[in-house]
Design an enzyme around this catalytic site. Structure first.
Site, PDB file in Angstrom:
ATOM      1  N   GLY A  81      48.622  38.241  36.184  1.00 52.14           N
ATOM      2  CA  GLY A  81      47.647  39.027  36.939  1.00 52.14           C
ATOM      3  C   GLY A  81      46.399  39.279  36.108  1.00 52.14           C
ATOM      4  O   GLY A  81      46.345  38.857  34.947  1.00 52.14           O
ATOM      5  N   ASP A  82      45.393  39.903  36.718  1.00 49.68           N
ATOM      6  CA  ASP A  82      44.118  40.194  36.043  1.00 49.68           C
ATOM      7  C   ASP A  82      43.399  38.936  35.572  1.00 49.68           C
ATOM      8  O   ASP A  82      42.640  38.965  34.618  1.00 49.68           O
ATOM      9  CB  ASP A  82      44.321  41.109  34.824  1.00 49.68           C
ATOM     10  CG  ASP A  82      45.089  42.361  35.153  1.00 49.68           C
ATOM     11  OD1 ASP A  82      44.775  42.971  36.180  1.00 49.68           O
ATOM     12  OD2 ASP A  82      45.998  42.722  34.392  1.00 49.68           O
TER      13      ASP A  82
ATOM     14  N   GLY B  10      39.613  38.449  41.927  1.00 49.39           N
ATOM     15  CA  GLY B  10      38.617  39.158  42.737  1.00 49.39           C
ATOM     16  C   GLY B  10      37.268  38.456  42.697  1.00 49.39           C
ATOM     17  O   GLY B  10      36.639  38.246  43.734  1.00 49.39           O
TER      18      GLY B  10
ATOM     19  N   HIS C 170      41.138  44.494  41.654  1.00 44.50           N
ATOM     20  CA  HIS C 170      40.284  43.316  41.573  1.00 44.50           C
ATOM     21  C   HIS C 170      38.875  43.802  41.290  1.00 44.50           C
ATOM     22  O   HIS C 170      38.338  44.593  42.046  1.00 44.50           O
ATOM     23  CB  HIS C 170      40.269  42.552  42.899  1.00 44.50           C
ATOM     24  CG  HIS C 170      41.566  41.874  43.177  1.00 44.50           C
ATOM     25  ND1 HIS C 170      41.830  41.240  44.349  1.00 44.50           N
ATOM     26  CD2 HIS C 170      42.656  41.727  42.429  1.00 44.50           C
ATOM     27  CE1 HIS C 170      43.043  40.729  44.312  1.00 44.50           C
ATOM     28  NE2 HIS C 170      43.563  41.024  43.154  1.00 44.50           N
TER      29      HIS C 170
ATOM     30  N   LYS D 244      64.527  49.267  55.829  1.00 46.64           N
ATOM     31  CA  LYS D 244      63.972  49.662  57.127  1.00 46.64           C
ATOM     32  C   LYS D 244      63.770  51.169  57.210  1.00 46.64           C
ATOM     33  O   LYS D 244      63.894  51.773  58.274  1.00 46.64           O
ATOM     34  CB  LYS D 244      64.858  49.162  58.280  1.00 46.64           C
ATOM     35  CG  LYS D 244      65.017  47.656  58.290  1.00 46.64           C
ATOM     36  CD  LYS D 244      66.298  47.207  58.951  1.00 46.64           C
ATOM     37  CE  LYS D 244      67.488  47.534  58.079  1.00 46.64           C
ATOM     38  NZ  LYS D 244      68.778  47.297  58.691  1.00 46.64           N
TER      39      LYS D 244
ATOM     40  N   ASP E 224      33.716  32.401  28.445  1.00 46.44           N
ATOM     41  CA  ASP E 224      32.669  32.965  27.569  1.00 46.44           C
ATOM     42  C   ASP E 224      33.243  33.879  26.496  1.00 46.44           C
ATOM     43  O   ASP E 224      32.675  34.002  25.406  1.00 46.44           O
ATOM     44  CB  ASP E 224      31.636  33.729  28.416  1.00 46.44           C
ATOM     45  CG  ASP E 224      32.294  34.780  29.314  1.00 46.44           C
ATOM     46  OD1 ASP E 224      33.172  34.400  30.118  1.00 46.44           O
ATOM     47  OD2 ASP E 224      31.955  35.968  29.195  1.00 46.44           O
TER      48      ASP E 224
ATOM     49  N   SER F   1      34.532  29.801  34.914  1.00 41.57           N
ATOM     50  CA  SER F   1      33.758  31.033  35.017  1.00 41.57           C
ATOM     51  C   SER F   1      33.320  31.478  33.627  1.00 41.57           C
ATOM     52  O   SER F   1      34.116  31.526  32.697  1.00 41.57           O
ATOM     53  CB  SER F   1      34.623  32.099  35.694  1.00 41.57           C
ATOM     54  OG  SER F   1      33.993  33.346  35.650  1.00 41.57           O
ATOM     55  N   VAL F   2      32.016  31.763  33.489  1.00 37.62           N
ATOM     56  CA  VAL F   2      31.471  32.109  32.172  1.00 37.62           C
ATOM     57  C   VAL F   2      30.849  33.506  32.152  1.00 37.62           C
ATOM     58  O   VAL F   2      30.068  33.840  31.267  1.00 37.62           O
ATOM     59  CB  VAL F   2      30.438  31.049  31.705  1.00 37.62           C
ATOM     60  CG1 VAL F   2      31.140  29.730  31.387  1.00 37.62           C
ATOM     61  CG2 VAL F   2      29.351  30.835  32.756  1.00 37.62           C
TER      62      VAL F   2
END
Ligand code: GDP
Length: 426
Positions: free
Chosen positions: A14-15, A19, A43, A146, A336, A415-416
């Protein structure tokens, strides 16, 4: 109009930056659906409206014209959802029954689920699992027994009161006799209905119908996961998992249209490893190296502010995540952050029982696994302004190609930076 469906999922703990990927890609889709989990993770999305830590709202909420759905698979916490909605609206984002739809089949997370989470973690003391105390585990246990209320029951007030009364009597037994805590009263539940449930009621509808209609109209759907493959209830590191299924295969079920087909699964992988909470984390770094990576990467939980555990990228776990998610493409995020490193370590294999292995071990064996590290040359320059593959330093290209070959899936996005446009599309 793009007539294909896509799931954006986490490959690791996760993380990973799901997002920001959903926020980037929502432009291409007509609907964005959350299909599992609750407000226990966050996110982070940064765009022209500001910086947001979304917990329950789908990340498509910022795009005009996109229909956002909270599916039946989510843990619907009316109190937290309403606060989040108010926070987003206060920043100038319009939320209407047209752009936000809540499944009438989603179960409501009750106030006692949060109490039970905290009471159980307190009872476990030093043996705790690192719950975020949002009531997620007690919620899903009750759902499968339930013993929850469906959001759509808010439209049947008389039946609802009788149902709540019965659930409360049952739950008070556990609260008072097991944990010696205060019992609930109907007055307390009336306040909860009035202050939280009434507020979200206008958004509740038959979202299954909306999704089926969208499919018939050839609209495209983006499924948004919470957490990653290694936290999946069935496929993750038991018992350090979440209580729902973040795997892409669950998306059509948790979203509300089991007949929906997923054409593309984008697995989000961070350029290094991070993990929040307890459990085996084979690649973990300690000491100054860990502190530096945590600082540079700003690795503190979006929901809890807890410092995340950090380490080099774990290619064994990542390959398992890619397989479990059936990823068709990967997004590598936070590249990055590694720019400061002279040499970049990667965990290429594990050693288990004296032998090297590429296989991700059974949960009970994972504690014994040790990483086999390899180092790749760093690039040591700022890459946050790079927008094309060609403009990346050779060492960064080599690092990406190495990961791609090791995990067996194409890295389509790099992604940077956290901003919407800090992305390289190959
Ligand atoms: P999610 O739950 O998978 O969406 O991940 P989080 O939002 O918890 O964590 C991702 C964090 O990294 C957020 O703070 C993002 O703003 C940030 N982030 C995402 N992609 C990048 C990136 O490429 N570079 C940097 N520096 N930060 C990023």
């Amino acid at each position: 109009m793009k007539m294909s469906n896509c799931a954006i999922v986490g490959i690791n703990w996760g993380d990973e930056g799901k997002g920001r990927m959903v926020d980037l890609l929502t432009n291409d889709y007509d609907l964005v659906v959350r299909y599992q989990g609750g407000g226990n993770a966050g996110h982070t999305v940064i765009n022209k409206f500001g910086k947001f830590a979304l917990h329950l709202l789908p990340s498509g909420i910022f795009r005009p014209g996109v229909v956002n759905i909270l599916g039946n698979g989510v843990a619907l916490d009316p109190e937290n959802l309403w606060s989040e909605m108010q926070m987003v609206m206060a920043q100038g984002v319009a939320l209407t029954p047209e752009n936000l739809k809540i499944s009438d089949r989603a179960s409501l997370l009750m106030p006692w689920h949060r109490d039970l989470d905290a009471l159980e973690e307190a009872r476990l003391a030093d043996k705790k699992f690192g719950s975020t105390r949002q009531g997620i585990a007690p919620f899903y246990s009750d759902k499968y027994q339930k013993k929850t209320v469906l959001a759509g029951e808010l439209f049947y007030p008389e039946k609802l009161r009788a149902h709540l009364q019965a659930l409360m009597e049952w739950k008070n037994l556990t609260l008072t006799e097991v944990y010696h805590a205060e019992p609930y009263t109907m007055e307390k539940l009336e306040a909860w209905l009035h202050d939280a449930c009434e507020m979200i009621k206008p958004y509740i509808c038959d979202t299954g119908k909306v999704l089926r209609q969208a499919r018939e109209d050839g609209k495209s759907i983006l499924f948004e996961a919470q957490l990653g493959a290694l936290r999946d209830l069935d496929y993750g590191i038991h018992p350090y998992t979440t209580s729902s299924n973040p795997v892409a295969a669950y998306a059509p079920i948790g979203a509300g249209d089991p007949a929906a087909k997923i054409d593309e699964v984008i697995g989000v992988v961070k350029a290094y490893s991070t993990c929040v909470g307890e459990g085996p984390f084979t690649c973990e770094w300690f000491g100054p190296d860990a502190d530096q990576l945590r600082e540079v990467g700003d690795e503190y939980g979006a929901k809890t502010g807890r410092p995340r555990r950090v380490g080099p990228i774990d290619l064994v776990a990542t390959r398992y995540g890619v397989q479990t998610q059936a990823a068709t493409a990967l997004a590598l995020t936070k590249l990055d952050v590694l720019s400061y490193m002279k040499e970049i370590p990667v965990c290429a294999r594990y050693i288990l029982n004296g032998e090297e292995t590429d296989d991700f071990p059974f949960p009970a064996a994972l504690d014994e696994a040790k990483p086999v590290l390899k180092t790749l040359p760093g690039w040591q320059c700022d890459i946050t302004g790079v927008r094309t593959w060609e403009a990346l330093p050779q060492q960064a290209k080599d690092y990406i190609n190495y990961i791609e070959a090791a995990v067996g899936c194409r890295i389509k996005y790099v992604s940077v930076g956290p901003e919407r446009d800090s992305i390289i599309i190959r």
